[in-house]
Design a protein around this motif. Sequence first.
Motif, PDB file in Angstrom:
ATOM      1  N   LEU A 139      38.914  16.954  16.795  1.00 46.36           N
ATOM      2  CA  LEU A 139      37.994  17.945  17.372  1.00 46.36           C
ATOM      3  C   LEU A 139      38.752  19.122  17.977  1.00 46.36           C
ATOM      4  CD1 LEU A 139      35.329  15.634  19.032  1.00 46.36           C
ATOM      5  CD2 LEU A 139      34.987  17.176  17.099  1.00 46.36           C
ATOM      6  N   MET A 140      39.853  18.838  18.652  1.00 45.59           N
ATOM      7  CA  MET A 140      40.650  19.927  19.225  1.00 45.59           C
ATOM      8  C   MET A 140      41.208  20.822  18.122  1.00 45.59           C
ATOM      9  SD  MET A 140      42.593  17.945  22.285  1.00 45.59           S
ATOM     10  CE  MET A 140      43.286  19.328  23.127  1.00 45.59           C
ATOM     11  N   LEU A 141      41.668  20.212  17.035  1.00 48.32           N
ATOM     12  CA  LEU A 141      42.187  20.984  15.911  1.00 48.32           C
ATOM     13  C   LEU A 141      41.099  21.871  15.307  1.00 48.32           C
ATOM     14  CD1 LEU A 141      44.511  21.540  13.883  1.00 48.32           C
ATOM     15  CD2 LEU A 141      43.554  19.687  12.517  1.00 48.32           C
ATOM     16  N   ILE A 142      39.925  21.306  15.096  1.00 48.60           N
ATOM     17  CA  ILE A 142      38.815  22.077  14.515  1.00 48.60           C
ATOM     18  C   ILE A 142      38.468  23.275  15.398  1.00 48.60           C
ATOM     19  CG2 ILE A 142      36.323  22.003  14.056  1.00 48.60           C
ATOM     20  CD1 ILE A 142      36.797  19.076  13.077  1.00 48.60           C
ATOM     21  N   PHE A 143      38.342  23.060  16.699  1.00 52.39           N
ATOM     22  CA  PHE A 143      37.941  24.154  17.576  1.00 52.39           C
ATOM     23  C   PHE A 143      39.053  25.184  17.773  1.00 52.39           C
ATOM     24  CE2 PHE A 143      34.657  21.060  18.892  1.00 52.39           C
ATOM     25  CZ  PHE A 143      33.558  21.855  18.600  1.00 52.39           C
ATOM     26  N   GLN A 144      40.316  24.752  17.737  1.00 54.95           N
ATOM     27  CA  GLN A 144      41.408  25.719  17.832  1.00 54.95           C
ATOM     28  C   GLN A 144      41.464  26.611  16.590  1.00 54.95           C
ATOM     29  OE1 GLN A 144      43.711  26.516  20.269  1.00 54.95           O
ATOM     30  NE2 GLN A 144      42.489  25.224  21.618  1.00 54.95           N
ATOM     31  N   VAL A 145      41.258  25.994  15.411  1.00 54.58           N
ATOM     32  CA  VAL A 145      41.247  26.779  14.175  1.00 54.58           C
ATOM     33  C   VAL A 145      40.046  27.731  14.175  1.00 54.58           C
ATOM     34  CG1 VAL A 145      40.942  26.625  11.671  1.00 54.58           C
ATOM     35  CG2 VAL A 145      42.548  25.104  12.824  1.00 54.58           C
ATOM     36  N   GLU A 146      38.884  27.227  14.591  1.00 57.21           N
ATOM     37  CA  GLU A 146      37.677  28.051  14.634  1.00 57.21           C
ATOM     38  C   GLU A 146      37.842  29.225  15.600  1.00 57.21           C
ATOM     39  OE1 GLU A 146      33.240  27.606  16.395  1.00 57.21           O
ATOM     40  OE2 GLU A 146      33.967  25.931  15.182  1.00 57.21           O
ATOM     41  N   LYS A 147      38.519  28.982  16.717  1.00 56.60           N
ATOM     42  CA  LYS A 147      38.711  30.027  17.724  1.00 56.60           C
ATOM     43  C   LYS A 147      39.564  31.176  17.165  1.00 56.60           C
ATOM     44  CE  LYS A 147      41.628  29.618  21.207  1.00 56.60           C
ATOM     45  NZ  LYS A 147      42.262  29.217  22.448  1.00 56.60           N
TER      46      LYS A 147
ATOM     47  N   TRP B  46      36.429   1.693  23.543  1.00 50.91           N
ATOM     48  CA  TRP B  46      36.415   2.089  22.135  1.00 50.91           C
ATOM     49  C   TRP B  46      37.781   2.059  21.460  1.00 50.91           C
ATOM     50  CZ3 TRP B  46      33.734   6.010  25.284  1.00 50.91           C
ATOM     51  CH2 TRP B  46      32.385   5.714  25.415  1.00 50.91           C
ATOM     52  N   GLY B  47      38.854   1.917  22.217  1.00 49.77           N
ATOM     53  CA  GLY B  47      40.185   1.853  21.635  1.00 49.77           C
ATOM     54  C   GLY B  47      40.898   3.196  21.669  1.00 49.77           C
ATOM     55  N   ARG B  48      42.176   3.143  22.009  1.00 53.73           N
ATOM     56  CA  ARG B  48      42.942   4.377  22.176  1.00 53.73           C
ATOM     57  C   ARG B  48      43.172   5.113  20.861  1.00 53.73           C
ATOM     58  NH1 ARG B  48      45.351   0.996  26.115  1.00 53.73           N
ATOM     59  NH2 ARG B  48      45.125   1.944  28.162  1.00 53.73           N
ATOM     60  N   ARG B  49      43.485   4.374  19.820  1.00 54.35           N
ATOM     61  CA  ARG B  49      43.808   5.007  18.541  1.00 54.35           C
ATOM     62  C   ARG B  49      42.606   5.802  18.007  1.00 54.35           C
ATOM     63  NH1 ARG B  49      47.462   4.441  14.267  1.00 54.35           N
ATOM     64  NH2 ARG B  49      46.507   4.696  12.215  1.00 54.35           N
ATOM     65  N   ARG B  50      41.452   5.192  18.030  1.00 54.89           N
ATOM     66  CA  ARG B  50      40.239   5.848  17.530  1.00 54.89           C
ATOM     67  C   ARG B  50      39.927   7.104  18.339  1.00 54.89           C
ATOM     68  NH1 ARG B  50      34.520   2.883  17.802  1.00 54.89           N
ATOM     69  NH2 ARG B  50      33.283   4.762  17.782  1.00 54.89           N
ATOM     70  N   LEU B  51      40.003   7.015  19.670  1.00 53.33           N
ATOM     71  CA  LEU B  51      39.728   8.172  20.515  1.00 53.33           C
ATOM     72  C   LEU B  51      40.784   9.260  20.341  1.00 53.33           C
ATOM     73  CD1 LEU B  51      38.523   6.466  23.793  1.00 53.33           C
ATOM     74  CD2 LEU B  51      37.156   7.775  22.182  1.00 53.33           C
ATOM     75  N   PHE B  52      42.039   8.855  20.144  1.00 50.59           N
ATOM     76  CA  PHE B  52      43.114   9.826  19.951  1.00 50.59           C
ATOM     77  C   PHE B  52      42.866  10.657  18.690  1.00 50.59           C
ATOM     78  CE2 PHE B  52      47.195  10.885  17.952  1.00 50.59           C
ATOM     79  CZ  PHE B  52      47.713  11.726  18.921  1.00 50.59           C
ATOM     80  N   PHE B  53      42.549   9.990  17.585  1.00 48.43           N
ATOM     81  CA  PHE B  53      42.319  10.722  16.345  1.00 48.43           C
ATOM     82  C   PHE B  53      41.037  11.546  16.394  1.00 48.43           C
ATOM     83  CE2 PHE B  53      45.216   7.510  14.384  1.00 48.43           C
ATOM     84  CZ  PHE B  53      46.201   8.412  14.040  1.00 48.43           C
ATOM     85  N   ARG B  54      40.002  11.022  16.986  1.00 49.46           N
ATOM     86  CA  ARG B  54      38.751  11.774  17.086  1.00 49.46           C
ATOM     87  C   ARG B  54      38.928  12.999  17.993  1.00 49.46           C
ATOM     88  NH1 ARG B  54      33.386   8.566  17.784  1.00 49.46           N
ATOM     89  NH2 ARG B  54      33.922   8.183  15.629  1.00 49.46           N
ATOM     90  N   GLY B  55      39.513  12.797  19.155  1.00 51.12           N
ATOM     91  CA  GLY B  55      39.729  13.916  20.070  1.00 51.12           C
ATOM     92  C   GLY B  55      40.701  14.936  19.509  1.00 51.12           C
ATOM     93  N   GLY B  56      41.783  14.471  18.902  1.00 50.76           N
ATOM     94  CA  GLY B  56      42.746  15.390  18.288  1.00 50.76           C
ATOM     95  C   GLY B  56      42.133  16.171  17.150  1.00 50.76           C
TER      96      GLY B  56
ATOM     97  N   MET C  57      50.899  16.686  24.758  1.00 57.08           N
ATOM     98  CA  MET C  57      51.131  17.760  23.827  1.00 57.08           C
ATOM     99  C   MET C  57      49.858  18.585  23.621  1.00 57.08           C
ATOM    100  SD  MET C  57      52.549  17.525  20.005  1.00 57.08           S
ATOM    101  CE  MET C  57      51.970  18.676  18.835  1.00 57.08           C
ATOM    102  N   PHE C  58      48.715  17.918  23.470  1.00 54.65           N
ATOM    103  CA  PHE C  58      47.480  18.656  23.251  1.00 54.65           C
ATOM    104  C   PHE C  58      47.127  19.517  24.455  1.00 54.65           C
ATOM    105  CE2 PHE C  58      46.200  15.224  20.100  1.00 54.65           C
ATOM    106  CZ  PHE C  58      46.551  16.010  19.016  1.00 54.65           C
ATOM    107  N   GLN C  59      47.454  19.048  25.657  1.00 50.61           N
ATOM    108  CA  GLN C  59      47.147  19.841  26.843  1.00 50.61           C
ATOM    109  C   GLN C  59      47.910  21.156  26.830  1.00 50.61           C
ATOM    110  OE1 GLN C  59      47.990  17.404  30.250  1.00 50.61           O
ATOM    111  NE2 GLN C  59      45.838  16.922  30.522  1.00 50.61           N
ATOM    112  N   GLN C  60      49.149  21.132  26.399  1.00 49.70           N
ATOM    113  CA  GLN C  60      49.931  22.358  26.365  1.00 49.70           C
ATOM    114  C   GLN C  60      49.433  23.310  25.291  1.00 49.70           C
ATOM    115  OE1 GLN C  60      54.016  21.201  26.126  1.00 49.70           O
ATOM    116  NE2 GLN C  60      54.042  20.387  28.193  1.00 49.70           N
ATOM    117  N   LEU C  61      48.945  22.776  24.175  1.00 46.80           N
ATOM    118  CA  LEU C  61      48.436  23.641  23.112  1.00 46.80           C
ATOM    119  C   LEU C  61      47.141  24.335  23.519  1.00 46.80           C
ATOM    120  CD1 LEU C  61      49.075  21.422  19.956  1.00 46.80           C
ATOM    121  CD2 LEU C  61      50.322  23.471  20.653  1.00 46.80           C
ATOM    122  N   THR C  62      46.330  23.686  24.338  1.00 51.13           N
ATOM    123  CA  THR C  62      45.053  24.284  24.742  1.00 51.13           C
ATOM    124  C   THR C  62      45.186  25.152  25.990  1.00 51.13           C
ATOM    125  OG1 THR C  62      44.488  22.351  26.063  1.00 51.13           O
ATOM    126  CG2 THR C  62      43.719  22.378  23.778  1.00 51.13           C
ATOM    127  N   GLY C  63      46.299  25.079  26.702  1.00 48.40           N
ATOM    128  CA  GLY C  63      46.491  25.881  27.897  1.00 48.40           C
ATOM    129  C   GLY C  63      45.946  25.248  29.164  1.00 48.40           C
TER     130      GLY C  63
END
Length: 76
Positions: A66-74, A54-64, A1-7
Amino acid sequence: MFQQLTGMNMIMFYAPILFTTIGFGNHASFMSALITGGLNVAATFISVYGSDKWGRRRLFFRGGGLMLIFQVEKHL
């Protein structure tokens, strides 16, 4: 899902056409598409290593997050 949102899906699928459109020659656009694909493969291996370490859950929330922050900033 995140890949489609970022293009990213569009960039990976249309990479040679995209690079030709922005002014690269045919050979350079093909090489750029190969480099982009190679970096994607390398990032996949790093992600697999990181998710095991490091665990999937932790990386998923951290990466998601960061993607949210940069998409909003953009879009501000």
